[in-house]
Write a protein that holds these residues in place. Structure first.
Motif, PDB file in Angstrom:
ATOM      1  N   LYS A 288      37.972  25.328 -51.624  1.00 12.51           N
ATOM      2  CA  LYS A 288      38.146  26.033 -50.350  1.00 12.51           C
ATOM      3  C   LYS A 288      37.657  25.173 -49.183  1.00 12.51           C
ATOM      4  O   LYS A 288      38.159  25.293 -48.062  1.00 12.51           O
ATOM      5  CB  LYS A 288      37.388  27.366 -50.369  1.00 12.51           C
ATOM      6  N   ILE A 289      36.677  24.327 -49.447  1.00 15.65           N
ATOM      7  CA  ILE A 289      36.172  23.406 -48.421  1.00 15.65           C
ATOM      8  C   ILE A 289      36.769  22.017 -48.608  1.00 15.65           C
ATOM      9  O   ILE A 289      37.124  21.332 -47.644  1.00 15.65           O
ATOM     10  CB  ILE A 289      34.636  23.328 -48.479  1.00 15.65           C
ATOM     11  N   ALA A 290      36.916  21.587 -49.871  1.00 16.77           N
ATOM     12  CA  ALA A 290      37.373  20.223 -50.151  1.00 16.77           C
ATOM     13  C   ALA A 290      38.793  19.966 -49.664  1.00 16.77           C
ATOM     14  O   ALA A 290      39.094  18.880 -49.159  1.00 16.77           O
ATOM     15  CB  ALA A 290      37.277  19.944 -51.650  1.00 16.77           C
ATOM     16  N   VAL A 291      39.690  20.944 -49.800  1.00 23.09           N
ATOM     17  CA  VAL A 291      41.093  20.735 -49.417  1.00 23.09           C
ATOM     18  C   VAL A 291      41.241  20.517 -47.906  1.00 23.09           C
ATOM     19  O   VAL A 291      41.847  19.516 -47.491  1.00 23.09           O
ATOM     20  CB  VAL A 291      41.982  21.893 -49.918  1.00 23.09           C
ATOM     21  N   PRO A 292      40.734  21.418 -47.052  1.00 20.73           N
ATOM     22  CA  PRO A 292      40.867  21.131 -45.610  1.00 20.73           C
ATOM     23  C   PRO A 292      40.124  19.873 -45.172  1.00 20.73           C
ATOM     24  O   PRO A 292      40.581  19.157 -44.277  1.00 20.73           O
ATOM     25  CB  PRO A 292      40.291  22.389 -44.933  1.00 20.73           C
ATOM     26  N   LEU A 293      38.982  19.579 -45.805  1.00 22.21           N
ATOM     27  CA  LEU A 293      38.264  18.339 -45.491  1.00 22.21           C
ATOM     28  C   LEU A 293      39.131  17.121 -45.797  1.00 22.21           C
ATOM     29  O   LEU A 293      39.239  16.195 -44.985  1.00 22.21           O
ATOM     30  CB  LEU A 293      36.965  18.254 -46.294  1.00 22.21           C
ATOM     31  N   MET A 294      39.741  17.127 -46.962  1.00 21.52           N
ATOM     32  CA  MET A 294      40.568  15.999 -47.384  1.00 21.52           C
ATOM     33  C   MET A 294      41.781  15.838 -46.477  1.00 21.52           C
ATOM     34  O   MET A 294      42.123  14.722 -46.057  1.00 21.52           O
ATOM     35  CB  MET A 294      41.013  16.215 -48.836  1.00 21.52           C
TER      36      MET A 294
END
Length: 366
Positions: A116-122
């Motif tokens: 949930k955090i890693a995808v938008p960060l990436m």
């Protein structure tokens, strides 16, 4: 008096007071509602209070980390999450027909929460690296970065989490300036793929969709949640029945009343006026997040701030929508109100990133 003042300044120098105030008011509302929803179960309320303290500590820690450091670990976090999702697909534990947890020896983890955090960060990191000359190919690569984890999570199956991650990635695509023509084309393609998606859905997921159309066709089964929650909301009226006086809640008609359907508990006890105030609190938090996104100094910070804030809005919209019967039941908690530690930590981790963006403007490369 000097030392306490110094300590206070140290603890709050990277905390956005306006955003923190809204979060704490929502948490306090959640504890009061949970107390009633659990029939004054102090044990569960205490556990939730501990969850909140842990989540607040993580938020404070992230808020104190300059965004350069968070940006550097975007790729490693994403790759780690992807490997863990593959581990779930191959070796994950099966509970109630779903394979969502991975046993790593010391404890069990749910890697989909990390994404949930890693995808938008990436995705924000990728667009920031290619900001100078964005081309259609870059959008295709970013879409692939989004599609891989969403496909693995849908396979578990976990429709609610997949929906939230897909929305967080879509918001990044939208905020980069993806043309309306392309979005319309994607929308038409998505609509055209509905028959294929329907054939891929599990039986219980199909029942949820059909129940949305007519809950009474299975009033004691798939439609029970929706029927009871709408009765609870309607019985609250304008002023509500009062704290701990909700009949649907305390006569055990309302299922999942401390988690996914806690909004029905709040509505029955505090009515339309209480709902309006609660939604106003949410609006304040969302508004502050959008202000932080608008004032962000780089492409990366603008995209990640906007995505976190709009995903928070999606949590609210989906949960309230399924409780009032306009969306299928997909297992999305009401943010900062529903009982649970994992989603609380994930959301406050995101808010910690927002605070870091707001309080480290000079430390972020412009």
């Amino acid at each position: 008096m000097i030392e306490p003042l110094r300590l206070w300044h140290y603890l709050t120098r990277y905390v956005d007071g306006f955003l923190l105030g809204g979060i704490l008011l929502l948490m306090l509302t959640g504890l009061f509602t949970l107390y009633s929803a659990t029939d004054a179960n102090l044990g569960r309320v205490t556990n939730q209070g501990i969850n909140m303290l842990v989540a607040l500590a993580i938020m404070w820690l992230i808020a104190n980390i300059p965004l350069q450091h968070i940006m550097r670990i975007a790729l490693p976090i994403y790759m780690t999450g992807l490997v863990l999702l593959l581990g779930v697909a191959l070796f994950g534990e099966i509970n109630n027909g779903a394979r969502r947890w991975l046993n790593i020896g010391v404890t069990r983890i749910q890697p989909s929460e990390l994404m949930k955090i890693a995808v938008p960060l990436m995705m924000a990191w990728y667009f920031d690296k290619h900001e100078a000359a964005l081309r259609l190919r870059d959008y295709a690569v970013a879409t692939l970065l989004l599609a891989l984890p969403v496909a693995l999570i849908l396979r578990q199956p976990d429709l609610g989490t997949a929906l939230l991650i897909a929305s967080s990635g879509f918001y990044v695509l939208f905020l980069t300036g993806l043309s309306w023509r392309i979005m319309a084309t994607l929308g038409v393609a998505a609509a055209g793929s509905l028959p294929v998606l329907w054939s891929m859905m599990h039986d219980y997921q199909r029942r949820r969709v059909m129940t949305l159309i007519d809950p009474t066709q299975d009033a004691l089964g798939a439609g029970y949640h929706t029927i009871q929650s709408t009765i609870a909301i309607g019985s609250g009226g304008v002023l509500g029945k009062g704290w701990e006086r909700g009949t649907q809640t305390h006569l055990d008609f309302l299922p999942e009343r401390s988690t996914d359907f806690i909004f029905a508990v709040f509505s029955e006890e505090f009515g339309l006026i209480g709902n309006s105030l609660l939604l106003l609190l949410y609006l304040i938090v969302i508004g502050r997040g959008m202000v932080i996104a608008a004032n962000a100094s780089t492409q990366f910070t603008r995209l990640i701030a906007g995505s976190i804030t709009l995903t928070f809005f999606t949590y609210i919209f989906v949960n309230v929508g399924m409780v009032i019967g306009i969306l299928p039941v997909v297992g999305v908690p009401l943010p900062l109100i529903s009982y649970g530690g994992t989603s609380m930590v994930t959301m406050l981790l995101g808010f910690g990133i927002l605070m870091s963006i707001q309080t480290h403007p000079k430390l972020v490369k412009t």
